[in-house]
Design a protein around this motif. Structure first.
Motif, PDB file in Angstrom:
ATOM      1  N   GLU A   1      24.042  -5.984 -17.822  1.00  0.00           N
ATOM      2  CA  GLU A   1      23.519  -5.581 -16.509  1.00  0.00           C
ATOM      3  C   GLU A   1      24.200  -4.299 -16.027  1.00  0.00           C
ATOM      4  N   ARG A   2      25.471  -4.131 -16.391  1.00  0.00           N
ATOM      5  CA  ARG A   2      26.209  -2.937 -15.977  1.00  0.00           C
ATOM      6  C   ARG A   2      25.934  -1.754 -16.911  1.00  0.00           C
ATOM      7  N   TYR A   3      25.727  -2.056 -18.191  1.00  0.00           N
ATOM      8  CA  TYR A   3      25.525  -1.010 -19.198  1.00  0.00           C
ATOM      9  C   TYR A   3      24.273  -1.325 -20.031  1.00  0.00           C
ATOM     10  N   PRO A   4      23.088  -1.173 -19.420  1.00  0.00           N
ATOM     11  CA  PRO A   4      21.840  -1.535 -20.115  1.00  0.00           C
ATOM     12  C   PRO A   4      21.530  -0.653 -21.320  1.00  0.00           C
ATOM     13  N   ASP A   5      22.159   0.524 -21.415  1.00  0.00           N
ATOM     14  CA  ASP A   5      21.876   1.413 -22.542  1.00  0.00           C
ATOM     15  C   ASP A   5      22.680   1.055 -23.783  1.00  0.00           C
ATOM     16  N   TYR A   6      23.556   0.068 -23.706  1.00  0.00           N
ATOM     17  CA  TYR A   6      24.337  -0.363 -24.868  1.00  0.00           C
ATOM     18  C   TYR A   6      23.605  -1.464 -25.634  1.00  0.00           C
ATOM     19  N   ASP A   7      23.525  -1.301 -26.955  1.00  0.00           N
ATOM     20  CA  ASP A   7      23.004  -2.365 -27.807  1.00  0.00           C
ATOM     21  C   ASP A   7      24.082  -3.421 -28.017  1.00  0.00           C
ATOM     22  N   ILE A   8      23.644  -4.658 -28.181  1.00  0.00           N
ATOM     23  CA  ILE A   8      24.571  -5.755 -28.469  1.00  0.00           C
ATOM     24  C   ILE A   8      24.138  -6.398 -29.775  1.00  0.00           C
ATOM     25  N   GLU A   9      25.017  -6.369 -30.748  1.00  0.00           N
ATOM     26  CA  GLU A   9      24.688  -6.824 -32.100  1.00  0.00           C
ATOM     27  C   GLU A   9      25.416  -8.130 -32.395  1.00  0.00           C
ATOM     28  N   PHE A  10      24.654  -9.199 -32.677  1.00  0.00           N
ATOM     29  CA  PHE A  10      25.220 -10.511 -32.996  1.00  0.00           C
ATOM     30  C   PHE A  10      25.380 -10.657 -34.511  1.00  0.00           C
ATOM     31  N   PHE A  11      26.489 -11.253 -34.932  1.00  0.00           N
ATOM     32  CA  PHE A  11      26.671 -11.590 -36.342  1.00  0.00           C
ATOM     33  C   PHE A  11      27.468 -12.889 -36.435  1.00  0.00           C
ATOM     34  N   GLY A  12      27.370 -13.539 -37.599  1.00  0.00           N
ATOM     35  CA  GLY A  12      28.091 -14.792 -37.817  1.00  0.00           C
ATOM     36  C   GLY A  12      27.198 -15.995 -37.964  1.00  0.00           C
TER      37      GLY A  12
END
Length: 409
Positions: free
Chosen positions: A267-278
């Motif tokens: 919500e604070r940094y919408p331009d950042y991608d978040i990549e899940f692994f594991g």
């Protein structure tokens, strides 16, 4: 009367209501519903007969005399083996080293009540997923071994019950397994294994301290990282990306805490991608956009680490293997604070610790991405942590085994 019956039906269902009607009509006591418990089908449990036989109260294991040998036959008793497991990845490291020094290794598979695995199936996974070529046998064929390792709390029961009086029994402890469960039967059964009398070799100092409270002797090895894989060979150029070690099915990885923290961050940094692994997350309804990478090999992980500014990594029991890999890659680990992490890793300034609370974790992620000259900072970190070799730990574990088993010349 009708109102009472309707209320009973609504609250307790048809069977209870019928029993109440019969009680009124006949005057006989209510029949109780019988719950049949099949001990053989409780999940992730040793065999019931192994629990009964493991009488450490009256017959605690006693270490046998040392032996006159240089090359040892070393057995590892393992639960059914899955692909990509951190526990077996670590075991395979030490197995390869021991093999390279001439020791003969055999795996024995102990079935828990959830999974049955044949020795052939286990051998194939060990070879393909963990790249170790070892003999794999059924546990009933156990013979001709000098040393045996229990590798989990269930297998500790099987190892306790091995009858060879000359056998040196060790416990390879990678986490405090009672905490995998709520405080109940499995918690207490797992906890009891630390009183069996085996010599422990633990992943880091935190576990050595925990086991001492049970009167268990143990020594530890430090964690390492495959520097040649994780350290960047080209100048670091970070993307607007955060990584998350997402293990929803592993309670100790604090998955829900992580999701809440990342939602605040997004919500604070919408331009950042978040990549899940594991873990494959395709069946999960996550409240923000994310990239689902699933289970990956080391080279693919290295790329994620090198691209990401930070990685959210939660460890609520023993520390994860990942922090040193992340540092070598120039990626900042954002972790929950606690003795379980700092006792093993030490007070490393470049790990961003926060309280295991969503707002605290989100704030720490924001602090990292707000840094100026991110690429320079990442390069400094990567260069600083370029000597986390596993080699010292390999040597130490072999030295512990030799010290405890072989007569000094």
């Amino acid at each position: 009367m009708i109102y009472k019956l309707l209320k009973s039906f609504k609250e307790y269902g048809i069977y209870v209501t019928i029993r109440k009607i019969l009680h009124k009509l006949t005057g006989k006591p209510l029949m109780k519903k019988i719950h049949k418990i099949d001990l053989s089908k409780l999940p992730i449990m040793p065999k019931f007969e192994d629990i009964v036989s493991a009488d450490y109260i009256n017959n605690r294991y006693k270490k046998p005399s040392k032996i006159d040998k240089e090359i040892l036959n070393i057995a590892w008793v393992s639960p059914p083996i899955g692909k990509g497991g951190g526990g077996h990845t670590t075991i395979s490291r030490f197995v390869k080293y021991l093999q390279s020094h001439g020791h003969r290794i055999t795996f024995y598979i102990y079935d828990n009540n959830t999974i049955h695995q044949t020795s052939k199936e286990a051998y194939k996974i060990l070879l393909q997923s963990y790249h170790i070529d070892v003999s794999v046998e059924e546990l009933e064929n156990f013979k001709n071994q000098d040393v045996v390792f229990a590798t989990s709390w269930e297998t500790a029961y099987a190892v306790f019950n091995l009858k060879d009086q000359k056998l040196h029994k060790f416990y390879f402890v990678q986490d405090f397994e009672p905490m995998f469960y709520g405080v109940g039967s499995r918690y207490k059964l797992a906890e009891a294994t630390y009183k069996f009398g085996f010599y422990g070799i633990t992943a880091g100092k935190w576990l050595t301290k925990k086991l001492k409270s049970y009167g268990m002797e143990s020594d530890y090895f430090d964690f390492g990282a495959d520097i040649e894989i994780y350290q960047p060979t080209a100048p670091i150029k970070k993307k607007k990306k955060i990584a998350f070690y997402a293990r929803a099915h592993t309670e100790r990885r604090g998955f829900e805490l992580g999701i809440m923290a990342l939602q605040i961050f997004k919500e604070r940094y919408p331009d950042y991608d978040i990549e899940f692994f594991g873990q494959d997350m395709s069946d999960y309804n996550i409240p923000f956009e994310f990239i689902n990478r699933g289970i990956l090999g080391k080279e693919e992980l290295a790329t994620i680490y090198q691209d990401s500014v930070a990685c959210l990594l939660l460890s609520l029991t023993n520390v994860s293997l990942l922090p040193l890999e992340l540092l070598a890659s120039g990626c900042v680990p954002v972790m929950n604070s606690g003795e379980n992490n700092t006792t093993v890793l030490g007070e490393i300034d470049d790990i961003a610790y926060a309280e295991a609370y969503p707002i605290s974790l989100a704030n720490k992620l924001c602090e990292i991405v707000e840094k100026t000259n991110i690429n320079d900072y990442a390069s400094e970190i990567s260069k600083k942590y370029n000597d986390f070799s596993w080699e010292k730990s390999y040597k130490k574990v072999e030295q512990i085994i030799i010290r405890e088993v072989i007569n000094e010349k």
